[in-house]
Design an enzyme around this catalytic site. Structure first.
Site, short mmCIF file in Angstrom:
data_model
loop_
_atom_site.label_atom_id
_atom_site.label_comp_id
_atom_site.label_asym_id
_atom_site.label_seq_id
_atom_site.Cartn_x
_atom_site.Cartn_y
_atom_site.Cartn_z
N ASP A 13 0.94 -1.19 -0.09
CA ASP A 13 -0.02 -0.04 0.12
C ASP A 13 0.95 1.40 -0.04
O ASP A 13 0.41 2.32 0.55
CB ASP A 13 -1.18 -0.07 1.25
CG ASP A 13 -1.72 -1.16 1.29
OD1 ASP A 13 -2.28 -1.79 0.32
OD2 ASP A 13 -2.07 -1.73 2.33
N HIS A 43 -4.93 -1.67 -5.71
CA HIS A 43 -4.25 -0.71 -6.19
C HIS A 43 -5.20 0.64 -6.47
O HIS A 43 -6.02 0.54 -7.20
CB HIS A 43 -3.42 -0.88 -7.21
CG HIS A 43 -2.36 -1.68 -7.13
ND1 HIS A 43 -1.57 -1.97 -8.15
CD2 HIS A 43 -2.12 -2.48 -6.02
CE1 HIS A 43 -0.52 -2.88 -7.44
NE2 HIS A 43 -0.74 -3.25 -6.35
P1 GTP Z 1 -0.75 -3.00 -2.82
O1 GTP Z 1 -0.39 -3.67 -4.04
O2 GTP Z 1 -1.97 -3.46 -2.30
O3 GTP Z 1 0.19 -2.92 -1.83
O4 GTP Z 1 -1.39 -1.33 -3.06
P2 GTP Z 1 -0.69 0.34 -3.53
O5 GTP Z 1 0.45 0.28 -3.48
O6 GTP Z 1 -1.17 0.33 -4.98
O7 GTP Z 1 -1.32 1.04 -2.52
P3 GTP Z 1 -2.85 1.47 -2.21
O8 GTP Z 1 -3.56 2.13 -3.54
O9 GTP Z 1 -3.39 0.27 -1.69
O10 GTP Z 1 -2.76 2.59 -1.08
C1 GTP Z 1 -2.05 3.88 -1.01
C2 GTP Z 1 -3.01 4.84 -0.71
O11 GTP Z 1 -2.28 6.06 -0.68
C3 GTP Z 1 -4.21 5.15 -1.65
O12 GTP Z 1 -5.29 5.57 -1.00
C4 GTP Z 1 -3.94 6.02 -2.73
O13 GTP Z 1 -4.85 6.89 -3.35
C5 GTP Z 1 -3.12 7.03 -1.76
N1 GTP Z 1 -1.76 7.81 -2.00
C6 GTP Z 1 -0.81 7.50 -3.05
N2 GTP Z 1 -0.12 8.47 -3.02
C7 GTP Z 1 -0.45 9.45 -2.22
C8 GTP Z 1 0.10 10.76 -1.84
O14 GTP Z 1 1.28 11.48 -2.54
N3 GTP Z 1 -0.49 11.49 -1.09
C9 GTP Z 1 -1.45 10.89 -0.25
N4 GTP Z 1 -2.04 11.62 0.58
N5 GTP Z 1 -2.23 9.73 -0.70
C10 GTP Z 1 -1.65 9.21 -1.69
P1 IMP Z 2 -3.02 -12.66 2.41
O1 IMP Z 2 -1.80 -12.55 1.53
O2 IMP Z 2 -4.14 -12.75 1.95
O3 IMP Z 2 -2.94 -14.19 2.97
O4 IMP Z 2 -2.66 -11.95 3.60
C1 IMP Z 2 -1.43 -12.10 4.41
C2 IMP Z 2 -0.82 -10.71 4.93
O5 IMP Z 2 -0.57 -9.87 3.98
C3 IMP Z 2 -1.99 -9.91 5.64
O6 IMP Z 2 -1.29 -9.30 6.80
C4 IMP Z 2 -2.60 -8.90 4.69
O7 IMP Z 2 -3.03 -7.81 5.17
C5 IMP Z 2 -1.51 -8.76 3.93
N1 IMP Z 2 -1.41 -8.12 2.61
C6 IMP Z 2 -1.64 -9.16 1.41
N2 IMP Z 2 -1.59 -8.41 0.48
C7 IMP Z 2 -1.64 -6.92 0.82
C8 IMP Z 2 -1.42 -5.89 0.00
O8 IMP Z 2 -1.69 -5.99 -1.31
N3 IMP Z 2 -1.28 -4.77 0.69
C9 IMP Z 2 -1.10 -4.90 2.00
N4 IMP Z 2 -1.25 -6.00 2.84
C10 IMP Z 2 -1.38 -7.32 2.11
MG MG Z 3 -3.16 -1.71 -1.54
#
Ligand code: GTP
Ligand code: IMP
Ligand code: MG
Length: 338
Positions: A13, A43
């Site tokens: 995230d 994402h």
């Molecule tokens: P995973 O593959 O699940 O790990 O996710 P991810 O890396 O794509 O991130 P995800 O979108 O789950 O979470 C990032 C959060 O931060 C989202 O709510 C975005 O909209 C937000 N975000 C991204 N960049 C910024 C930024 O520069 N500032 C702020 N305030 N929020 C941001």
């Molecule tokens: P699982 O991959 O669903 O088995 O989850 C195992 C652990 O990884 C848990 O703590 C989840 O919250 C974390 N996890 C899995 N995928 C993500 C992701 O995309 N973003 C953040 N945490 C994740």
């Molecule tokens: Mg995410």
């Protein structure tokens, strides 16, 4: 010219969705290929007034010129995939590798009913861990055995090879983050596969010699969902008071929030083989920086934060994100250095 791979440096995230969406548009990427575990990832892509939390389709979908591929190592939940294809209207330009493992209802049920997975680990209960277990046991179903996926089947490594040979831009999107890698994370509080750059490349069938840029993403305030150690965690009340609380894209759970962890960032940059890094959430360090697109617009405190991140990791931070929207970013690649 080689591919660019984007991976998460903390616990997931970090904002991979946002950064990948930006790069796809800015670099007019020919193919965006998704690696990682599967639909446990969410994402967030916030572009042109539309926001989606994508679990299967690569985050570059908003760039209409990009072909969107789901790599061989990624688990596919056909229901999630087909729904996203409809919602995002990407039918003609999306492909799934024919060898992807498939998530079935029993995998989800197993995780929901399993106390260790649901409570102790805090899994997303999307069936990924259970489906990966079946794959290792060699009893999994593969994408080419699912009739609903027939129109989308392809050979992802061959498509990537063709694009690279033709000199086209290829972007590989990682999911999850270093701290929840099955190998390098805080075992057993981890996901069901390695999440480092080498694994993400294996997921899409690209060998190490085909890669030019390894971009590791960090967020100014790291977060973690689910259980497990988190060295720099702050109490939820403090995160709320500072206006930096977050909620999960897939599960809606409150994310645990922490402070910058230099030691973890350094180790993560090392194992990932980072050539450069991205930093998201700079507007959370100083709200006056929200939406900044040029380095000069950043406050001294934020510039200092970036300098420290560079010193900690030993790599240049070339993408600085100043808000959730795709255009809210400072791009220092190609000579725009300090
Ligand atoms: P995973 O593959 O699940 O790990 O996710 P991810 O890396 O794509 O991130 P995800 O979108 O789950 O979470 C990032 C959060 O931060 C989202 O709510 C975005 O909209 C937000 N975000 C991204 N960049 C910024 C930024 O520069 N500032 C702020 N305030 N929020 C941001
Ligand atoms: P699982 O991959 O669903 O088995 O989850 C195992 C652990 O990884 C848990 O703590 C989840 O919250 C974390 N996890 C899995 N995928 C993500 C992701 O995309 N973003 C953040 N945490 C994740
Ligand atoms: Mg995410």
């Amino acid at each position: 010219m080689g591919a660019t791979v984007v991976v998460g440096g903390y616990f997931g995230d970090e904002g991979k969705g946002k950064v990948v969406a930006y790069l796809a548009q800015r670099d007019r990427v020919h193919i965006v290929a998704r690696g990682g575990v599967g639909p446990n990832a969410g994402h967030t892509v916030d572009v042109a007034g539309e926001k989606h939390g994508v679990r299967m389709i690569p985050s570059g979908y908003a760039h209409l010129g990009s072909r969107l591929l789901v790599g061989t190592g990624v688990l596919v939940d056909p229901r999630v995939f087909l729904q996203e294809v409809e919602t995002l209207k990407v039918r003609g330009r999306v492909g799934v590798d024919e060898r992807c493992g498939v998530i079935e209802e029993r995998h989800i049920q197993y995780e929901q009913g399993n106390e260790f997975m649901a409570k102790t680990i805090g899994s997303t209960q999307s069936g990924c861990g259970s489906a990966n277990a079946d794959r290792v046991l060699r009893i999994a179903r593969l994408a080419h055995q699912v009739p609903e996926l027939r129109d989308y089947l392809t050979d992802v490594p061959r498509e990537l090879d063709g694009a690279l040979r033709a000199g086209k831009n290829v972007l590989v999107e990682g999911t999850q983050g270093f701290g929840i890698s099955l190998y390098y994370g805080t075992y057993p509080f981890v996901t069901s596969k390695d999440t480092s750059a080498s694994q993400i490349l294996a997921d899409v069938g690209l060998g190490p010699t085909r890669v030019e840029h390894v971009v590791v993403i960090f967020k100014a305030f790291p977060t973690r969902v689910g259980q497990g150690p988190f060295q720099t965690e702050i109490p939820p009340e403090e995160a709320q008071k500072r206006g930096i609380e977050e909620y999960g894209t897939v599960t809606g759970r409150r994310r645990r929030v922490g402070l910058w962890d230099g030691a973890m960032a350094r180790y993560s940059a090392m194992v990932n083989g980072a050539t450069e890094a991205a930093l998201t959430g700079l507007d959370k360090v100083d709200p006056s920086c929200r939406g900044a697109k040029r380095l000069e617009e950043l406050s001294p405190a934020v510039k200092e934060f970036v300098r420290r991140a560079e010193a900690d990791t030993g790599v240049p931070f070339t993408l600085l994100s100043t808000g959730p929207e795709v255009s809210e970013i400072i791009d220092l690649r190609n000579g725009g250095r300090r």
